[in-house]
Write an enzyme that holds these catalytic residues in place. Structure first.
Site, short mmCIF file in Angstrom:
data_model
loop_
_atom_site.label_atom_id
_atom_site.label_comp_id
_atom_site.label_asym_id
_atom_site.label_seq_id
_atom_site.Cartn_x
_atom_site.Cartn_y
_atom_site.Cartn_z
N LYS A 158 0.82 -1.21 0.00
CA LYS A 158 0.00 0.00 0.00
C LYS A 158 0.85 1.26 0.00
CE LYS A 158 -4.12 -1.76 -0.11
NZ LYS A 158 -5.29 -1.70 0.69
N ARG A 164 -4.65 -10.21 3.43
CA ARG A 164 -4.72 -10.27 1.97
C ARG A 164 -3.43 -9.65 1.45
NH1 ARG A 164 -9.53 -7.87 1.06
NH2 ARG A 164 -8.58 -5.82 1.16
#
Length: 162
Positions: free
Chosen positions: A108, A142
């Site tokens: 991210k 995830r």
């Protein structure tokens, strides 16, 4: 499994589709839309906001008869770097919802901003975020780099859940 990034706030009929298929449903927190979510995201108490938002989705999913509901705080979705790190630090608070906690910190932008690295060079940052998330209550992660993060998860589980 159906993964709804809006936590049933954009299209409540997603719950009907999941119920018809007896699918598990992952509800994620996000404010705004993918187009505008990063425009000045502000929260008072971010965890309270996430819990309130996800509670609404859980209520709707339960009304539709969905049995397995997971909650995802939405790392990177309408969140600043400080929000994302605070969420990971306070992740255990999501267990008040009575549902397994799913988190997806993999590669991210908050990792890239902290480390000043491009997306393809965030393995170690992802590993640190995954380890911290598991230590703070994540049940499911995830990720992109499955082999490496499985190893991280096994070590953290051995430390935390032994």
């Amino acid at each position: 499994m159906v993964n709804d990034i809006s936590g049933l706030h954009f299209d409540p009929e997603i719950a009907d589709a999941a119920a018809r298929r007896h699918a598990s449903l992952a509800l994620m927190h996000m404010r705004g839309t993918p187009r505008n979510m990063q425009e000045n995201p502000e929260y008072g108490d971010i965890m309270a906001a996430i819990i309130d938002y996800l509670s609404e989705g859980i209520r709707l999913a339960e009304q539709k008869g969905i049995e397995q509901i997971l909650v995802d705080p939405g790392i990177g979705f309408a969140k600043s770097v400080a929000h994302n790190t605070e969420i990971i630090r306070r992740l255990n608070e999501l267990h008040a919802l009575g549902r397994p906690v799913l988190i997806g910190p993999s590669r991210k932008s908050f990792i890239g901003k902290i480390l000043d690295l491009p997306v393809d060079d965030r393995l170690e940052g992802t590993a640190a975020a995954v380890a911290a998330a598991i230590m703070n209550g994540a049940n499911i992660i995830r990720v992109h780099d499955v082999k490496e993060m499985k190893r991280v998860a096994r070590i953290v589980d051995a430390i935390v859940r032994a």
